[in-house]
Design an enzyme around this catalytic site. Structure first.
Site, PDB file in Angstrom:
ATOM      1  N   GLU A 177       3.352 -11.871   2.487  1.00 61.54           N
ATOM      2  CA  GLU A 177       3.262 -12.407   1.130  1.00 61.54           C
ATOM      3  C   GLU A 177       3.666 -11.398   0.060  1.00 61.54           C
ATOM      4  O   GLU A 177       4.392 -11.741  -0.862  1.00 61.54           O
ATOM      5  CB  GLU A 177       1.841 -12.909   0.844  1.00 61.54           C
ATOM      6  CG  GLU A 177       1.520 -14.242   1.457  1.00 61.54           C
ATOM      7  CD  GLU A 177       2.231 -15.410   0.780  1.00 61.54           C
ATOM      8  OE1 GLU A 177       2.814 -15.253  -0.305  1.00 61.54           O
ATOM      9  OE2 GLU A 177       2.204 -16.508   1.357  1.00 61.54           O
ATOM     10  N   SER A 178       3.155 -10.188   0.147  1.00 58.86           N
ATOM     11  CA  SER A 178       3.335  -9.233  -0.954  1.00 58.86           C
ATOM     12  C   SER A 178       3.805  -7.853  -0.507  1.00 58.86           C
ATOM     13  O   SER A 178       4.005  -6.986  -1.341  1.00 58.86           O
ATOM     14  CB  SER A 178       2.015  -9.053  -1.695  1.00 58.86           C
ATOM     15  OG  SER A 178       1.047  -8.484  -0.821  1.00 58.86           O
TER      16      SER A 178
END
Length: 198
Positions: free
Chosen positions: A91-92
């Site tokens: 995700e990040s």
């Protein structure tokens, strides 16, 4: 982050320098950039894939970042902490200040409206959208949302991941069309980002 990328450009042809850079970035708290350097090393070293990569290199590219927080909230929500570590990497890439073009924020890339709803359910009285860029609150909310998706989809990890990334309604549609075939499910994911993600 720009400084780290310029260092990658400067030392990108020297594996020892990249390893040293990755270790230094990690020591300085730059877990995201350190992991990116570790990923570069894993991709660019001439190693025998049958022998596997050295553990030291794998731990740079796949750190147990925010481990105690991940463990705490994963245990609270009965979610695998290893799933959550893999999830925040995707995700990040371990960047607590990450922001997507769609407005998702933080380590778990949660949308502010979803976060606000979950904050109420979790009895977080002092919810502030800006706090989603801090690891603690973001992991607490993102882990709860992942747990919701896993429960909704009977612990089918691929379906839960697609629901988190592409929306629960879309995941239901893809799952129905695929029946019990995981390969067909993957092919039914019509959003390229979600398909690659899963």
């Amino acid at each position: 982050e720009l400084e780290g990328l310029s260092l990658f450009d400067a030392f990108g042809r020297d594996a020892v320098a990249m390893y040293t850079l990755s270790k230094q970035l990690l020591a300085d708290g730059g877990v995201s950039m350190s992991a990116r350097a570790g990923e570069w090393l894993n991709a660019n070293l001439d190693t025998n894939p049958n022998e596997g990569l050295p553990k030291a290199l794998l731990s740079l590219a796949y750190p147990a970042a925010y481990g105690s927080l991940v463990q705490k909230y994963a245990q609270d929500q009965r979610v695998s902490p290893l799933l959550m570590l893999a999830f925040i990497r995707q995700e990040s890439f371990y960047d607590p200040r990450a922001q997507s073009g769609a407005g998702a924020l933080g380590l778990t890339q949660v949308l502010p409206d979803t976060a606000e709803s979950l904050a109420r359910r979790l009895n977080i009285s002092s919810y502030d959208e800006e706090e989603l860029l801090q690891a603690d609150l973001n992991l607490r909310i993102g882990t709860a949302y992942m747990a919701d998706q896993l429960r909704e989809f009977n612990d089918e990890v691929f379906v839960a991941l697609s629901a988190y990334n592409g929306g629960p309604a879309s995941a239901k549609r893809w799952r129905t069309a695929a029946a019990d075939d995981a390969d067909v499910f993957l092919e039914n994911i019509e959003f390229a980002e979600s398909r690659l993600y899963v």
